[in-house]
Design an enzyme around this catalytic site. Sequence first.
Site, PDB file in Angstrom:
ATOM      1  N   ASP A  17       0.856  -1.185   0.000  1.00  0.00           N
ATOM      2  CA  ASP A  17       0.000   0.000   0.000  1.00  0.00           C
ATOM      3  C   ASP A  17       0.893   1.236   0.000  1.00  0.00           C
ATOM      4  O   ASP A  17       1.010   1.949   0.998  1.00  0.00           O
ATOM      5  CB  ASP A  17      -0.895  -0.027   1.236  1.00  0.00           C
ATOM      6  N   GLU A  96      -6.381   5.151  -9.175  1.00  0.00           N
ATOM      7  CA  GLU A  96      -7.678   5.672  -8.749  1.00  0.00           C
ATOM      8  C   GLU A  96      -8.224   6.746  -9.676  1.00  0.00           C
ATOM      9  O   GLU A  96      -7.506   7.650 -10.107  1.00  0.00           O
ATOM     10  CB  GLU A  96      -7.555   6.234  -7.329  1.00  0.00           C
ATOM     11  N   LYS A 132      -9.457   2.028  -9.592  1.00  0.00           N
ATOM     12  CA  LYS A 132     -10.060   2.235  -8.278  1.00  0.00           C
ATOM     13  C   LYS A 132     -11.157   3.289  -8.352  1.00  0.00           C
ATOM     14  O   LYS A 132     -10.971   4.358  -8.936  1.00  0.00           O
ATOM     15  CB  LYS A 132      -9.002   2.698  -7.266  1.00  0.00           C
ATOM     16  N   THR A 156     -13.048   1.034  -3.593  1.00  0.00           N
ATOM     17  CA  THR A 156     -12.361   1.453  -2.377  1.00  0.00           C
ATOM     18  C   THR A 156     -13.295   2.202  -1.440  1.00  0.00           C
ATOM     19  O   THR A 156     -14.457   2.445  -1.765  1.00  0.00           O
ATOM     20  CB  THR A 156     -11.135   2.310  -2.749  1.00  0.00           C
TER      21      THR A 156
END
Length: 322
Positions: A17, A96, A132, A156
């Site tokens: 992450d 994302e 994402k 998410t």
Amino acid sequence: MSTLLAQLRKLSTVVADTGDLDAIRRFAPQDATTNPSLILKAAQSGQYNALIDETVAVVDELEGTLDDAVDEASDRLVVAMGCLILRHVPGRVSTEVNARLSFDTQASITKARKLVSLYQASGVSRDRILIKLAATWEGIRAAQVLEREGIQCNLTLIFSFAQAQACAEAGVFLISPFVGRILDWYRRANPDIDYAPAHEPGVLQVQEIHRYFRRHNYSTVVMGASFRNSGEILALAGCDRLTISPALLDALATTEGVLAYSMGESLERAEPPEPLSESKFRWQLNDDAMATEKLAEGIRGFDADQCQLEALLRDKLERRAP
């Protein structure tokens, strides 16, 4: 006796992450996840200075307004960072969609397609990317369309069972329940309670979602995320995937012990219930104060960091102006 990280790898797929290349090289995860906060942190670290300058130079040659240039530079930068990360992981990178689009299905679809096209133009196939999206009703609907096009998604900011159920029903590839942020809310709401990791509300929710998906034969992958301590991770050993920060990866890599599967017994298979309607989804989410507050907070936080990244790019673009 081996380290906890070595044992964890046998039970769950370990994901980094972070956008920190040094950490990714050190811990050799299968995949890596990014978000606007991690991208901003990586951009500010200096690791990507050459990439940022190269991106700004390319965008500066394109026609359009300064706002257009900033948006284009942001898209190209996150993809360029993703491409660099993919040189160091055998699996996928999650990229994302702008949090500002979390309540706009069509805009999210358009942005996702653009990100995928930028990856493909850089020689990266879509099977190495996860797009994402925030798990709003609109984000889930966007993911449903994208999944049908062969663009797999990571939904998410999962804080409620309703979000997870709706994602599975939409055929989403992967969801990321935010264990630590759930704990943050409950600690503020109940300051006198000392939550042991194995009994934390976020840990219990991930276990419940995992059992539900397996019982009803949903293929959606469950990836625990946003951990506050290594105890949470150990309590979810056996979850499909776990995305872990460098600090906690280091703690697991330097600690020996005995680690066992922690996801509970398999339940008898059953037919899934009737899919959630939009009204039921919105009511169940609204009825969960923690989930409602943390989802909104998460979207605002990602947007704030996106704005900081855009300000950095705007400044560089303005400096290049004649």
